[in-house]
Design a protein around this motif. Structure first.
Motif, PDB file in Angstrom:
ATOM      1  N   MET A 158      69.955 -43.081  -2.895  1.00  0.00           N
ATOM      2  CA  MET A 158      69.920 -41.663  -2.628  1.00  0.00           C
ATOM      3  C   MET A 158      70.112 -41.404  -1.134  1.00  0.00           C
ATOM      4  O   MET A 158      70.827 -40.498  -0.754  1.00  0.00           O
ATOM      5  N   ALA A 159      69.459 -42.223  -0.312  1.00  0.00           N
ATOM      6  CA  ALA A 159      69.604 -42.069   1.140  1.00  0.00           C
ATOM      7  C   ALA A 159      71.058 -42.255   1.565  1.00  0.00           C
ATOM      8  O   ALA A 159      71.578 -41.510   2.395  1.00  0.00           O
ATOM      9  N   THR A 160      71.741 -43.231   0.980  1.00  0.00           N
ATOM     10  CA  THR A 160      73.143 -43.478   1.292  1.00  0.00           C
ATOM     11  C   THR A 160      74.011 -42.291   0.884  1.00  0.00           C
ATOM     12  O   THR A 160      74.896 -41.872   1.631  1.00  0.00           O
ATOM     13  N   LEU A 161      73.736 -41.751  -0.272  1.00  0.00           N
ATOM     14  CA  LEU A 161      74.497 -40.613  -0.763  1.00  0.00           C
ATOM     15  C   LEU A 161      74.288 -39.384   0.133  1.00  0.00           C
ATOM     16  O   LEU A 161      75.248 -38.696   0.483  1.00  0.00           O
ATOM     17  N   LEU A 162      73.050 -39.120   0.517  1.00  0.00           N
ATOM     18  CA  LEU A 162      72.780 -37.994   1.410  1.00  0.00           C
ATOM     19  C   LEU A 162      73.476 -38.173   2.757  1.00  0.00           C
ATOM     20  O   LEU A 162      74.033 -37.224   3.310  1.00  0.00           O
ATOM     21  N   SER A 163      73.432 -39.383   3.280  1.00  0.00           N
ATOM     22  CA  SER A 163      74.104 -39.669   4.554  1.00  0.00           C
ATOM     23  C   SER A 163      75.613 -39.505   4.432  1.00  0.00           C
ATOM     24  O   SER A 163      76.269 -38.989   5.343  1.00  0.00           O
ATOM     25  N   LYS A 164      76.165 -39.955   3.316  1.00  0.00           N
ATOM     26  CA  LYS A 164      77.605 -39.848   3.092  1.00  0.00           C
ATOM     27  C   LYS A 164      78.072 -38.396   3.156  1.00  0.00           C
ATOM     28  O   LYS A 164      79.130 -38.094   3.693  1.00  0.00           O
ATOM     29  N   PHE A 165      77.270 -37.490   2.629  1.00  0.00           N
ATOM     30  CA  PHE A 165      77.624 -36.071   2.634  1.00  0.00           C
ATOM     31  C   PHE A 165      77.057 -35.331   3.851  1.00  0.00           C
ATOM     32  O   PHE A 165      77.046 -34.104   3.886  1.00  0.00           O
TER      33      PHE A 165
END
Length: 116
Positions: free
Chosen positions: A1-8
């Motif tokens: 989830m952290a990676t996904l939030l950072s990606k966006f």
């Protein structure tokens, strides 16, 4: 989830993974859910036609979906406990299943999860 939030490029401070969803929901939360669906419960066999159209919730359906219902009520409790001051909450909503869950019960789940 952290990676996904950072990606966006969404700035975040915490990612909380909620454990113990299978635990039984509190009685007050269950009563609140029962109050929410009281007008949509099938009361007699004359209402079977509306029940089959997904407009009403039967006792049989509630019994068959009690684990999912408990999970959604419990998730609401945990959301209020852990995220009431959050600016953004990201979560997966239940998938509508046309022939396995009535529209009334599905919408009660959505209302329970998103209210307040």
């Amino acid at each position: 989830m952290a990676t996904l939030l950072s990606k966006f490029r969404i700035d975040f401070s915490d990612v909380i993974i909620i454990p113990n969803l299978a635990k039984k929901a509190e009685e007050s939360s269950r009563l609140e859910f029962d109050e929410l669906i009281k007008d949509f419960k099938a009361k007699s066999s004359d209402e079977l036609e509306k029940e089959n159209d997904g407009l009403l919730i039967s006792d049989v359906e509630l019994l068959g979906q009690r684990e999912k219902t408990n999970r959604h009520i419990r998730l609401r409790e945990l959301l209020l406990e852990n995220s009431k001051d959050s600016s953004l909450i990201v979560m997966t909503l239940p998938m509508p299943r046309k022939n396995s869950v009535s529209a009334a019960l599905y919408m009660a789940w959505i209302e329970t999860l998103t209210k307040d």
